[in-house]
Design a protein around this motif. Structure first.
Motif, PDB file in Angstrom:
ATOM      1  N   THR A  72      41.186  34.245  30.015  1.00 53.51           N
ATOM      2  CA  THR A  72      41.286  35.652  30.795  1.00 53.51           C
ATOM      3  C   THR A  72      40.038  36.473  30.705  1.00 53.51           C
ATOM      4  OG1 THR A  72      44.096  35.925  29.958  1.00 53.51           O
ATOM      5  CG2 THR A  72      42.987  37.716  30.397  1.00 53.51           C
ATOM      6  N   LEU A  73      40.147  35.976  29.166  1.00 54.98           N
ATOM      7  CA  LEU A  73      38.579  36.956  29.256  1.00 54.98           C
ATOM      8  C   LEU A  73      37.528  37.313  29.769  1.00 54.98           C
ATOM      9  CD1 LEU A  73      37.190  38.880  27.231  1.00 54.98           C
ATOM     10  CD2 LEU A  73      36.919  37.100  25.659  1.00 54.98           C
ATOM     11  N   GLU A  74      36.877  35.773  30.143  1.00 52.83           N
ATOM     12  CA  GLU A  74      36.754  34.962  30.838  1.00 52.83           C
ATOM     13  C   GLU A  74      36.752  35.821  32.336  1.00 52.83           C
ATOM     14  OE1 GLU A  74      36.242  31.064  30.850  1.00 52.83           O
ATOM     15  OE2 GLU A  74      35.273  30.706  29.258  1.00 52.83           O
ATOM     16  N   ALA A  75      37.780  35.404  32.467  1.00 52.67           N
ATOM     17  CA  ALA A  75      37.434  36.217  34.030  1.00 52.67           C
ATOM     18  C   ALA A  75      37.793  37.663  34.318  1.00 52.67           C
ATOM     19  CB  ALA A  75      39.407  35.902  34.351  1.00 52.67           C
ATOM     20  N   TYR A  76      38.317  38.460  33.428  1.00 49.89           N
ATOM     21  CA  TYR A  76      37.483  40.218  33.314  1.00 49.89           C
ATOM     22  C   TYR A  76      36.101  40.543  33.148  1.00 49.89           C
ATOM     23  CZ  TYR A  76      37.759  43.894  31.392  1.00 49.89           C
ATOM     24  OH  TYR A  76      37.289  45.439  30.716  1.00 49.89           O
ATOM     25  N   ASN A  77      35.598  39.311  32.628  1.00 48.91           N
ATOM     26  CA  ASN A  77      33.652  40.308  32.513  1.00 48.91           C
ATOM     27  C   ASN A  77      33.673  39.402  33.817  1.00 48.91           C
ATOM     28  OD1 ASN A  77      34.477  40.071  29.569  1.00 48.91           O
ATOM     29  ND2 ASN A  77      33.781  37.959  28.712  1.00 48.91           N
ATOM     30  N   TYR A  78      33.807  38.572  34.854  1.00 50.94           N
ATOM     31  CA  TYR A  78      33.102  38.098  35.613  1.00 50.94           C
ATOM     32  C   TYR A  78      33.671  39.018  36.244  1.00 50.94           C
ATOM     33  CZ  TYR A  78      32.615  34.635  39.993  1.00 50.94           C
ATOM     34  OH  TYR A  78      32.311  34.422  40.946  1.00 50.94           O
ATOM     35  N   TYR A  79      34.710  39.187  37.161  1.00 50.22           N
ATOM     36  CA  TYR A  79      35.725  40.157  37.641  1.00 50.22           C
ATOM     37  C   TYR A  79      34.443  41.285  37.837  1.00 50.22           C
ATOM     38  CZ  TYR A  79      37.413  36.622  40.523  1.00 50.22           C
ATOM     39  OH  TYR A  79      37.568  35.266  41.031  1.00 50.22           O
ATOM     40  N   LYS A  80      34.468  41.670  36.873  1.00 54.68           N
ATOM     41  CA  LYS A  80      33.997  43.097  36.449  1.00 54.68           C
ATOM     42  C   LYS A  80      32.763  43.535  36.657  1.00 54.68           C
ATOM     43  CE  LYS A  80      33.251  43.807  31.914  1.00 54.68           C
ATOM     44  NZ  LYS A  80      33.176  44.402  30.250  1.00 54.68           N
ATOM     45  N   SER A 107      46.439  47.008  22.892  1.00 58.56           N
ATOM     46  CA  SER A 107      46.931  47.975  22.787  1.00 58.56           C
ATOM     47  C   SER A 107      48.040  47.040  21.464  1.00 58.56           C
ATOM     48  CB  SER A 107      47.855  48.602  23.640  1.00 58.56           C
ATOM     49  OG  SER A 107      48.336  47.863  23.997  1.00 58.56           O
ATOM     50  N   THR A 108      47.721  45.651  22.120  1.00 59.83           N
ATOM     51  CA  THR A 108      49.423  45.690  21.274  1.00 59.83           C
ATOM     52  C   THR A 108      48.596  44.473  20.290  1.00 59.83           C
ATOM     53  OG1 THR A 108      49.127  44.110  22.694  1.00 59.83           O
ATOM     54  CG2 THR A 108      51.014  45.732  22.797  1.00 59.83           C
ATOM     55  N   ASP A 109      47.302  44.508  19.716  1.00 60.62           N
ATOM     56  CA  ASP A 109      46.496  43.472  19.056  1.00 60.62           C
ATOM     57  C   ASP A 109      46.964  42.019  19.354  1.00 60.62           C
ATOM     58  OD1 ASP A 109      45.412  45.777  17.616  1.00 60.62           O
ATOM     59  OD2 ASP A 109      47.217  45.656  16.154  1.00 60.62           O
ATOM     60  N   GLU A 110      47.656  41.123  20.260  1.00 61.55           N
ATOM     61  CA  GLU A 110      47.675  39.989  21.234  1.00 61.55           C
ATOM     62  C   GLU A 110      46.280  39.666  21.172  1.00 61.55           C
ATOM     63  OE1 GLU A 110      49.969  39.467  22.944  1.00 61.55           O
ATOM     64  OE2 GLU A 110      51.711  40.870  23.666  1.00 61.55           O
ATOM     65  N   GLU A 111      46.242  37.972  20.780  1.00 67.79           N
ATOM     66  CA  GLU A 111      45.014  37.318  21.049  1.00 67.79           C
ATOM     67  C   GLU A 111      44.687  37.895  22.382  1.00 67.79           C
ATOM     68  OE1 GLU A 111      43.573  33.730  19.008  1.00 67.79           O
ATOM     69  OE2 GLU A 111      45.667  34.249  17.915  1.00 67.79           O
ATOM     70  N   ILE A 112      43.699  37.281  22.521  1.00 60.69           N
ATOM     71  CA  ILE A 112      43.379  37.003  24.217  1.00 60.69           C
ATOM     72  C   ILE A 112      42.815  36.020  24.411  1.00 60.69           C
ATOM     73  CG2 ILE A 112      41.849  38.004  25.595  1.00 60.69           C
ATOM     74  CD1 ILE A 112      41.544  40.958  24.438  1.00 60.69           C
ATOM     75  N   GLU A 113      43.824  35.416  25.250  1.00 59.03           N
ATOM     76  CA  GLU A 113      43.739  33.620  25.908  1.00 59.03           C
ATOM     77  C   GLU A 113      41.753  34.139  26.969  1.00 59.03           C
ATOM     78  OE1 GLU A 113      43.256  29.861  27.546  1.00 59.03           O
ATOM     79  OE2 GLU A 113      42.994  31.583  29.134  1.00 59.03           O
ATOM     80  N   GLU A 114      41.261  32.411  26.573  1.00 55.94           N
ATOM     81  CA  GLU A 114      39.615  32.848  26.786  1.00 55.94           C
ATOM     82  C   GLU A 114      39.720  32.698  28.269  1.00 55.94           C
ATOM     83  OE1 GLU A 114      37.315  28.716  25.994  1.00 55.94           O
ATOM     84  OE2 GLU A 114      39.491  27.475  25.464  1.00 55.94           O
TER      85      GLU A 114
END
Length: 390
Positions: free
Chosen positions: A380-388, A371-378
């Protein structure tokens, strides 16, 4: 004269330092290279860091028979915080006819643009970068040099080096062979003065750490720290995790929050900690990495599980240990947090389903970052995909 400046804590000075200075001297036809020790770093326990006197004595022994290398005690005589830009400005005023060459390691190259007043550094001195084998490094040296040259409109020559992996930190804590890592006279001095004899000093008690943080953190951050530690204990008891480890990790998780951006970058450079492009843009993210350094260097904490929980509490990562999940989550849901999405729900499941809790927190983080157009730390993205997925 053409004078090179090689700065650092030098605790202790080691063979790679000497080779860097000698190579700079020879390759750039310098008249001399100043070995310039810095005062006690603020992230270390001053009661245990090697004294300035001993560090200076070791430098003198290391360079006494090497033509062109000299000790420069300019910075250790200064009071307060010491910044390279200020030092070079003052030296240029004292020696207006001399040309200075400021030597940095390739590990510092990644964060140089975020240093305090880097434009002053490159104005007062010619930057030289040490190109040598970096253990575990995947940095694109040529690309980084080109980016800095373009940014500051300068040329940055490199000092060619053979692969040398000496690290003062690893020498101090016994992870590298002392005898083969430092000059002979320095090794004898270390033995005679019983330096680094205790490879790991006695860890501080939790009460002592809290007392230290009470003086260093602002009131809001300190109360947040206590809230995270208390929340972590409740969660640890629910998920059969050692509550003592959880409390200690909670107390330590923001122990580097009192450093400003310049200090965070400087500490990472000094300790050869990799800084990502996102962290260069947002140095406050480095408080987790620097927190691990503070925990080890100042508080003498050696519990790897606790240190890893501190390391990953901001970004998270895939396949976290239960303790890492607990600190990551407790940081988000502790009682002092307000106005975050689904807080009541997150607190309700915090002692029931740890993976679901982590997944929901990561969802909140991703939604906010998008929502803030901020870069996503790698991580964090890997964690999100894994726990999703799980």
């Amino acid at each position: 004269m053409k004078i090179g400046i090689l700065g650092g804590t030098f605790d202790p000075i080691h063979n790679a330092h000497i080779e860097i200075a000698k190579n700079a001297l020879e390759q750039f036809k310098l008249d001399k290279v100043w070995i310039m020790p810095t005062p006690n770093p603020p992230h270390k326990d001053k009661a245990n860091i090697t004294s300035v006197e001993d560090r200076v004595n070791m430098i003198k022994l290391a360079i006494e028979n090497i033509d062109g290398l000299e000790l420069c005690d300019y910075e250790i005589k200064k009071e307060g915080k010491v910044y390279s830009a200020d030092t070079l400005t003052e030296l240029k005023e004292l020696y207006p006819d001399d040309k200075f060459y400021f030597i940095i390691g390739s590990d510092s190259l990644e964060s140089f643009a975020s240093w305090r007043r880097p434009e002053v550094i490159v104005d007062k001195a010619q930057l030289l970068v040490v190109k040598r084998g970096e253990k575990g490094s995947d940095l694109d040296f040529e690309k980084l040099v080109a980016e800095l040259e373009d940014k500051f409109g300068i040329m940055i020559p490199s000092i060619a080096m053979d692969e040398m992996y000496e690290s003062s930190t690893e020498i101090r804590i016994g992870e590298q062979n002392l005898e083969h890592s430092v000059p002979d006279k320095v090794y004898k001095y270390i033995l005679e003065h019983n330096l680094y004899k205790e490879k790991v000093n006695e860890a501080w008690s939790v009460a002592k750490i809290k007392g230290d943080l009470l003086k260093r953190l602002n009131s809001h951050r300190y109360q947040h720290t206590l809230g995270v530690a208390d929340t972590a204990v409740k969660m640890a008891e629910a998920f059969n995790v050692n509550p003592n480890q959880a409390y200690l990790a909670g107390i330590l998780h923001d122990c580097a929050k009192y450093f400003d951006d310049t200090e965070l970058l400087s500490i990472c450079a000094e300790n050869e900690v990799k800084v990502t492009q996102i962290e260069q843009k947002k140095p406050f993210l480095l408080h987790a990495k620097v927190g691990v350094i503070v925990a080890k260097e100042r508080y003498h904490i050696t519990d790897k599980e606790v240190l890893d929980a501190v390391l990953w509490h901001t970004t998270g990562k895939a396949e976290m240990s239960d303790l890492e999940k607990i600190i990551f989550a407790a940081d988000y849901i502790e009682p002092g947090r307000k106005d975050l999405p689904r807080l009541d729900y997150l607190r309700d499941i915090s002692t029931k389903d740890l993976d679901l809790l982590v997944k929901c927190i990561l969802e909140n983080m991703m939604e906010y970052l998008k929502s803030t157009d901020e870069e996503i730390e790698e991580h964090t993205l890997e964690a999100y995909n894994y726990y999703k997925e799980i």
